[in-house]
Design a protein around this motif. Structure first.
Motif, mmCIF file in Angstrom:
data_model
loop_
_atom_site.group_PDB
_atom_site.id
_atom_site.type_symbol
_atom_site.label_atom_id
_atom_site.label_comp_id
_atom_site.label_asym_id
_atom_site.label_seq_id
_atom_site.Cartn_x
_atom_site.Cartn_y
_atom_site.Cartn_z
ATOM 1 N N ASP A 85 1.957 -35.524 -59.748
ATOM 2 C CA ASP A 85 1.233 -34.269 -59.932
ATOM 3 C C ASP A 85 0.046 -34.249 -58.973
ATOM 4 N N LEU A 86 0.116 -33.379 -57.973
ATOM 5 C CA LEU A 86 -0.918 -33.319 -56.936
ATOM 6 C C LEU A 86 -1.862 -32.134 -57.119
ATOM 7 N N THR A 87 -1.779 -31.460 -58.260
ATOM 8 C CA THR A 87 -2.576 -30.248 -58.444
ATOM 9 C C THR A 87 -4.085 -30.539 -58.475
ATOM 10 N N LYS A 88 -4.456 -31.773 -58.830
ATOM 11 C CA LYS A 88 -5.896 -32.089 -58.858
ATOM 12 C C LYS A 88 -6.513 -31.955 -57.468
ATOM 13 N N PHE A 89 -5.704 -32.215 -56.433
ATOM 14 C CA PHE A 89 -6.220 -32.074 -55.068
ATOM 15 C C PHE A 89 -6.386 -30.599 -54.702
ATOM 16 N N ALA A 90 -5.498 -29.757 -55.215
ATOM 17 C CA ALA A 90 -5.648 -28.319 -54.982
ATOM 18 C C ALA A 90 -6.903 -27.790 -55.663
ATOM 19 N N TRP A 91 -7.161 -28.272 -56.876
ATOM 20 C CA TRP A 91 -8.386 -27.860 -57.560
ATOM 21 C C TRP A 91 -9.625 -28.315 -56.787
ATOM 22 N N LEU A 92 -9.574 -29.512 -56.229
ATOM 23 C CA LEU A 92 -10.687 -30.001 -55.407
ATOM 24 C C LEU A 92 -10.909 -29.074 -54.219
ATOM 25 N N SER A 93 -9.820 -28.644 -53.584
ATOM 26 C CA SER A 93 -9.916 -27.737 -52.443
ATOM 27 C C SER A 93 -10.492 -26.386 -52.852
ATOM 28 N N ILE A 94 -10.125 -25.898 -54.032
ATOM 29 C CA ILE A 94 -10.640 -24.616 -54.518
ATOM 30 C C ILE A 94 -12.145 -24.689 -54.748
ATOM 31 N N VAL A 95 -12.580 -25.755 -55.408
ATOM 32 C CA VAL A 95 -14.021 -25.921 -55.666
ATOM 33 C C VAL A 95 -14.793 -26.008 -54.350
ATOM 34 N N ALA A 96 -14.257 -26.782 -53.398
ATOM 35 C CA ALA A 96 -14.918 -26.922 -52.099
ATOM 36 C C ALA A 96 -14.993 -25.581 -51.374
ATOM 37 N N ALA A 97 -13.912 -24.789 -51.454
ATOM 38 C CA ALA A 97 -13.890 -23.494 -50.774
ATOM 39 C C ALA A 97 -14.938 -22.545 -51.359
ATOM 40 N N ILE A 98 -15.044 -22.514 -52.675
ATOM 41 C CA ILE A 98 -16.038 -21.636 -53.316
ATOM 42 C C ILE A 98 -17.448 -22.051 -52.910
ATOM 43 N N LEU A 99 -17.691 -23.356 -52.891
ATOM 44 C CA LEU A 99 -19.017 -23.849 -52.520
ATOM 45 C C LEU A 99 -19.348 -23.515 -51.070
ATOM 46 N N THR A 100 -18.390 -23.751 -50.167
ATOM 47 C CA THR A 100 -18.674 -23.497 -48.745
ATOM 48 C C THR A 100 -18.776 -22.004 -48.438
ATOM 49 N N ILE A 101 -18.014 -21.175 -49.145
ATOM 50 C CA ILE A 101 -18.154 -19.717 -48.959
ATOM 51 C C ILE A 101 -19.572 -19.282 -49.300
ATOM 52 N N THR A 102 -20.060 -19.786 -50.424
ATOM 53 C CA THR A 102 -21.422 -19.438 -50.861
ATOM 54 C C THR A 102 -22.464 -19.879 -49.834
ATOM 55 N N LEU A 103 -22.312 -21.112 -49.358
ATOM 56 C CA LEU A 103 -23.281 -21.642 -48.390
ATOM 57 C C LEU A 103 -23.214 -20.892 -47.060
ATOM 58 N N LYS A 104 -22.001 -20.702 -46.547
ATOM 59 C CA LYS A 104 -21.866 -20.074 -45.232
ATOM 60 C C LYS A 104 -22.229 -18.590 -45.265
ATOM 61 N N ALA A 105 -21.904 -17.919 -46.360
ATOM 62 C CA ALA A 105 -22.285 -16.517 -46.479
ATOM 63 C C ALA A 105 -23.804 -16.391 -46.510
ATOM 64 N N GLY A 106 -24.436 -17.341 -47.199
ATOM 65 C CA GLY A 106 -25.898 -17.343 -47.222
ATOM 66 C C GLY A 106 -26.479 -17.562 -45.837
ATOM 67 N N ALA A 107 -25.862 -18.486 -45.075
ATOM 68 C CA ALA A 107 -26.337 -18.744 -43.711
ATOM 69 C C ALA A 107 -26.167 -17.510 -42.834
ATOM 70 N N TRP A 108 -25.066 -16.776 -42.995
ATOM 71 C CA TRP A 108 -24.852 -15.556 -42.209
ATOM 72 C C TRP A 108 -25.882 -14.481 -42.555
ATOM 73 N N VAL A 109 -26.125 -14.296 -43.864
ATOM 74 C CA VAL A 109 -27.099 -13.280 -44.296
ATOM 75 C C VAL A 109 -28.485 -13.596 -43.739
ATOM 76 N N THR A 126 -29.255 -15.325 -40.977
ATOM 77 C CA THR A 126 -29.379 -15.321 -39.517
ATOM 78 C C THR A 126 -28.839 -14.057 -38.856
ATOM 79 N N GLY A 127 -27.825 -13.446 -39.468
ATOM 80 C CA GLY A 127 -27.175 -12.310 -38.826
ATOM 81 C C GLY A 127 -26.219 -12.734 -37.731
ATOM 82 N N GLU A 154 -30.348 -9.744 -32.229
ATOM 83 C CA GLU A 154 -31.196 -10.932 -32.250
ATOM 84 C C GLU A 154 -30.968 -11.703 -33.550
ATOM 85 N N LEU A 155 -30.915 -13.027 -33.447
ATOM 86 C CA LEU A 155 -30.712 -13.862 -34.626
ATOM 87 C C LEU A 155 -32.035 -14.161 -35.313
ATOM 88 N N GLU A 156 -31.979 -14.384 -36.635
ATOM 89 C CA GLU A 156 -33.174 -14.663 -37.419
ATOM 90 C C GLU A 156 -32.962 -15.907 -38.283
#
Length: 328
Positions: A18-42, A44-45, A120-122
């Motif tokens: 059963d490899l689904t635990k690795f998929a869950w790990l990927s989902i958690v990582a994706a949600i975290l990185t989306i939040t971080l990267k979206a914040g970085a975009w907001v 800096t522009g 211009e970036l901020e």
């Protein structure tokens, strides 16, 4: 009692992991990185950081698809799916490849628009710092997925791991590009980096789709695994027993092979059965997870040599049709 006449060893069953635990790990990582990267975009522009965040959205969708595929692949065989559903993993890899193309299209369009209308970036320092943290998260998860994918022969985990590792490389390029914008003051460098990111993502998508299609078309096992199999068969070949018609294929976590076993005409059914039981056990011990199908034939019957498949793995280093006995 000879080895051929002794009771056959207990057959080892192939337990799917059963490899689904690795998929869950990927989902958690994706949600975290989306939040971080979206914040970085907001903050800096930067369209480069926006493209990085867009790829993480694709990571999330791909991880959800991977979870579904892994759940389906591990389900046991039924009256309708007699061989199970191991190939479900290849659909996951194909979907992820398509999603990568969608992300690349969005990135390329956005990059062209920003190149024509630079801004211009901020707050660059904070934005870059947040993006670095997100990249470290992705890098760590990618290594875990790639290691698990190799260990369990899962194309889904390998595809997800390669995608995340591509994201790490992408993020590094974006970070360098944004830093150069600050140092040089050339604002169009930001969309140029984003455009390069889009091209790199497309290359990754092509690779994933190619691998998934190969799996759906029953791609043969790797050469190094062929060598393990043929070495065992060559070692067992003598004046009384030989082999031909070896074929192999992959199906998700599963590895399959079939081979014709030619034995003396005078052997009893039980002796031939015991022999191939020992043979199959040895092959499965050499390649864990291997599913072996054997076809027993009389060695002196010319008809035994008429069913060699057109495409097969050479066992004896020569054309196996040449090994047939002369007709009388």
């Amino acid at each position: 009692m000879t080895a051929h006449d002794s009771p056959a060893p207990a057959r080892r069953t192939r337990d799917k992991v059963d490899l689904t635990k690795f998929a869950w790990l990927s989902i958690v990582a994706a949600i975290l990185t989306i939040t971080l990267k979206a914040g970085a975009w907001v903050m800096t522009g930067s369209v480069g950081l926006l493209s990085d965040a867009a790829e993480s959205v694709v990571n999330l969708v791909a991880a959800v698809v991977a979870l579904i595929a892994l759940r389906v692949a591990i389900r046991p065989a039924t009256d309708r799916f007699l061989y199970g559903r191991a190939k479900a993993e290849y659909f996951s890899a194909a979907v992820e490849g398509v999603m990568i193309f969608v992300a690349a299209a969005v990135i390329l369009v956005t990059a062209v628009e920003r190149f024509l209308n630079p801004r211009e970036l901020e707050n660059v320092g904070w934005g870059l710092g947040i993006s670095v943290i997100a990249s470290l998260v992705n890098g760590g998860v990618a290594l875990v997925l790639l290691r698990a994918g190799k260990q369990h022969n899962s194309i889904t985990l390998r595809a997800d791991g390669k995608h995340l590792m591509t994201d790490v490389v992408t993020s590094a390029g974006v970070l360098v590009g944004v830093a150069l914008v600050v140092l040089t003051g050339w604002e169009r460098l930001d969309p140029l980096v984003a455009f390069a990111v889009g091209i790199n993502i497309i290359i990754t998508g092509i690779g994933l789709i190619t691998e998934s299609v190969s799996g759906l078309l029953d791609k043969a096992l790797p050469d190094e695994e062929h060598e393990v199999i043929t070495e065992i068969l060559r070692r067992r070949t003598d004046d009384t027993v030989t082999f031909h018609g070896l074929q192999t294929r992959e199906a998700g976590q599963e590895k399959h092979m079939n081979v014709h076993v030619l034995v003396p005409d005078e052997w009893t059914v039980k002796r031939g059965h015991d022999y191939i039981e020992h043979l199959e056990q040895e092959l499965m011990e050499a390649l864990p997870g291997l599913i072996v199908l054997t076809h027993l034939e009389p060695i002196s019957d010319p008809a035994s040599y008429e069913d060699i498949p057109e495409a097969h793995v050479p066992i004896h280093g020569e054309d196996e049709t040449a090994l047939r006995p002369p007709r009388h």
